[in-house]
Design an enzyme around this catalytic site. Structure first.
Site, short mmCIF file in Angstrom:
data_model
loop_
_atom_site.label_atom_id
_atom_site.label_comp_id
_atom_site.label_asym_id
_atom_site.label_seq_id
_atom_site.Cartn_x
_atom_site.Cartn_y
_atom_site.Cartn_z
CB SER A 26 -0.79 0.00 1.09
OG SER A 26 -0.13 -0.25 2.42
CG ASN A 113 -4.70 -4.42 12.96
OD1 ASN A 113 -4.00 -4.45 11.50
ND2 ASN A 113 -5.16 -5.56 13.00
CB THR A 158 -39.30 27.10 -10.59
OG1 THR A 158 -40.12 27.47 -11.68
CG2 THR A 158 -39.17 27.78 -9.54
CG HIS A 159 -39.96 23.51 -13.56
ND1 HIS A 159 -39.95 22.24 -13.57
CD2 HIS A 159 -40.81 24.23 -12.73
CE1 HIS A 159 -40.88 22.16 -12.22
NE2 HIS A 159 -41.36 23.33 -12.09
CB SER A 280 -11.45 26.10 -29.21
OG SER A 280 -11.52 25.46 -30.42
CE LYS A 286 -16.27 26.89 -28.16
NZ LYS A 286 -17.60 26.49 -27.79
CG ASN A 288 -14.49 26.51 -24.59
OD1 ASN A 288 -15.35 27.42 -24.83
ND2 ASN A 288 -13.72 25.92 -25.09
CD GLU A 293 -16.93 22.95 -19.60
OE1 GLU A 293 -16.40 22.16 -20.54
OE2 GLU A 293 -16.88 24.25 -20.21
CE1 TYR A 320 -6.54 -3.12 8.64
CE2 TYR A 320 -5.71 -5.40 8.20
CZ TYR A 320 -5.80 -4.15 7.77
OH TYR A 320 -5.03 -3.70 6.89
CD GLN A 325 -2.70 -2.10 2.32
OE1 GLN A 325 -2.23 -2.49 3.18
NE2 GLN A 325 -2.64 -2.97 0.96
CE LYS A 328 -3.81 2.99 4.35
NZ LYS A 328 -4.67 2.54 5.20
N1 ARG Z 1 -1.39 -1.18 5.43
C1 ARG Z 1 -2.10 -1.62 6.33
C2 ARG Z 1 -3.48 -0.71 5.97
O1 ARG Z 1 -3.36 0.03 5.28
C3 ARG Z 1 -1.81 -1.69 7.71
C4 ARG Z 1 -2.38 -2.41 8.74
C5 ARG Z 1 -1.73 -4.05 8.28
N2 ARG Z 1 -2.29 -4.65 9.34
C6 ARG Z 1 -2.51 -6.22 8.96
N3 ARG Z 1 -2.87 -7.01 9.83
N4 ARG Z 1 -1.86 -6.48 8.09
O2 ARG Z 1 -4.52 -1.34 6.67
#
Ligand code: ARG
Length: 465
Positions: A26, A113, A158-159, A280, A286, A288, A293, A320, A325, A328
């Protein structure tokens, strides 16, 4: 190519395969937590030594090693390795390289964790404040634009059809209210995120005599979380953020849509700064509104992240699982896009010019004052509203055929519809009067809008972070 040994694999007879390393790592998505990871580890080491779980000497070495790692990462000297799975293991591995055995004591009484939730909450608390500050800036600019254009008569729709005359100031203050509720949503979410996960361990707590109040204080949380299982399992604080952000993005996107619509050369009520437009590659004339947007487009990405997180959580058993993971990448993607949208919307609103002549001209050649006529018939001739509505519709048809506005209908013609209609009707049909007669609380009368603007200013003065 992996160059470092993953110390968590001692029980395995085979090294991790490349495809497993690729899916399991990760690092790309949690590197950004390095500051918070180090901050939390320093608090943890300090607490461990004050509880006599590790020696002062080890704690000192750990802390100075962590500080060195922080500067290595900042100065791009740090070598990351996917085989070490995540930011936590990368830092721990480097700490061992720098200070030797003492590094191995840092993970006493904690687990990745509780570590990862702590880091993420710390980062998200800061981001929550940054976003709230940006919303405040946007709200201030909306108040300014509302105030500046308060006397411009604007067709309220409205509308997407002309409905009733409003002040242009009222239009902008409508968005102030939406963004103000967004502020409240983020600040509510902040209260819920403000609990310290550190010390929940893997899922059950720990045998070591840790002091969770100490790390809570050091890390600036309000209180420690109360159930170790819940602490490592849930990510409702992530959903809180993604949902507050989705709603904020919806508000931004609606305002962006208004800007794109009113800037269209077919409508031409708004003008925004050239610095916020692109041209453009083929049509040289143009201009824009790409910024607006893209705000509209980013809102869909932000909503998608909320939907992904809800689906990710909905069938997860306690406690967990590695699925978590993936939270994030959703948080950073929504955060990045919210910041982009808020920065750009602030500039759009600050640069906006309202084309008074065109907006008022369009309003004049509409039947936006038809409701005034119906109300007049109720108030002055004792009609039921339905009857007044019906008669007004016939009068509008008549005016439309003659291609004139309601206040250009002669008294003689008015009296063909009802002989009791008198001259005072013209006063009611006046567009300015139409706006200023709407003095009901929260209505479009200029006096009401001024009241709301001054309330909003007071509100913003009291907004503190
Ligand atoms: N990289 C893991 C996460 O973002 C950290 C926790 C890992 N825990 C585990 N029991 N493998 O969740």
């Amino acid at each position: 190519m992996s160059i470092k040994k993953n110390k968590l694999r001692n029980r395995f007879s085979r090294e991790a395969s490349q495809s497993f390393i690729n899916i399991n790592s990760s690092l790309e998505n949690d590197k950004f937590l390095f500051n918070e990871d180090i901050e939390a580890s320093i608090a943890h080491a300090t607490m461990l030594s004050s509880q006599k779980i590790i020696s002062n000497k080890d704690a000192k070495n750990i802390i100075s090693g962590l500080k060195k790692i922080k500067s290595e990462i900042k100065n791009k000297k740090f070598i990351f390795d996917d085989n070490l799975e995540d930011i936590h293991m990368n830092i721990e591995h480097r700490l061992a390289e720098l200070i030797g055995q003492a590094a191995e004591r840092l993970h006493t009484g904690r687990s990745r964790n509780d570590q990862v939730v702590t880091d993420l909450k710390l980062w998200m608390k800061k981001d929550n404040r940054l976003i709230s500050k940006k919303i405040k800036k946007l709200k201030l600019s909306l108040i300014q634009v509302a105030n500046k254009n308060i006397s411009i008569l604007f067709p309220g729709l409205t509308h997407l059809q002309t409905a009733q005359p409003i002040s242009a100031g009222h239009f902008f203050m409508a968005y102030y209210e939406m963004f103000n509720r967004d502020t409240i949503r983020y600040s509510d979410a902040f209260k819920r995120i403000n609990e310290n996960p550190l010390g929940a361990g893997a899922l059950a707590g720990t045998n070591f005599p840790i002091n969770r109040n100490k790390t809570t204080k050091m890390l600036g949380f309000k209180r420690p979380t109360r159930n170790s299982i819940d602490t490592v399992s849930d990510r409702d604080f992530v959903v809180d953020f993604l949902s507050s952000s989705s709603l904020l993005a919806v508000h931004l996107s609606r305002l962006a849509e208004e800007i794109a619509f009113y800037c269209s050369d077919l409508v031409n009520f708004f003008k925004i700064g050239d610095q916020l437009m692109s041209s453009s590659s083929i049509m040289p004339q143009k201009k824009n509104p790409d910024g607006a947007e893209l705000i509209r487009a980013k809102a869909s990405l932000i909503q998608g992240n909320l939907s992904s997180m809800l689906s990710l959580l909905k069938s997860l058993p306690l406690t967990y699982s590695k699925d978590l993971q993936e939270d994030k990448v959703l948080v950073t993607s929504s955060s990045k896009n919210i910041h982009l949208c808020l920065d750009c919307m602030y500039e759009l609103i600050s640069s906006i010019q309202i084309n008074k002549t065109i907006a008022e001209q369009k309003l004049k050649f509409s039947y936006a004052n038809a409701t005034e006529l119906a109300d007049w018939l109720v108030l002055n001739l004792g009609y039921s509203f339905r009857k007044a509505h019906n008669l007004t519709a016939q009068i509008v048809n008549f005016a439309e055929k003659k291609n004139i506005n309601l206040n250009k209908i002669s008294m003689k013609d008015f009296q063909k519809f009802d002989k009791n209609i008198d001259k005072s009707v013209y006063e009611t049909l006046d567009l300015k009067n139409s706006i200023n007669n709407k003095k009901s609380y929260g209505g479009t009368a200029i006096s009401e809008i001024r009241k709301m603007i001054s309330l909003a200013r007071k509100e913003l003065k009291n907004e503190k972070y």
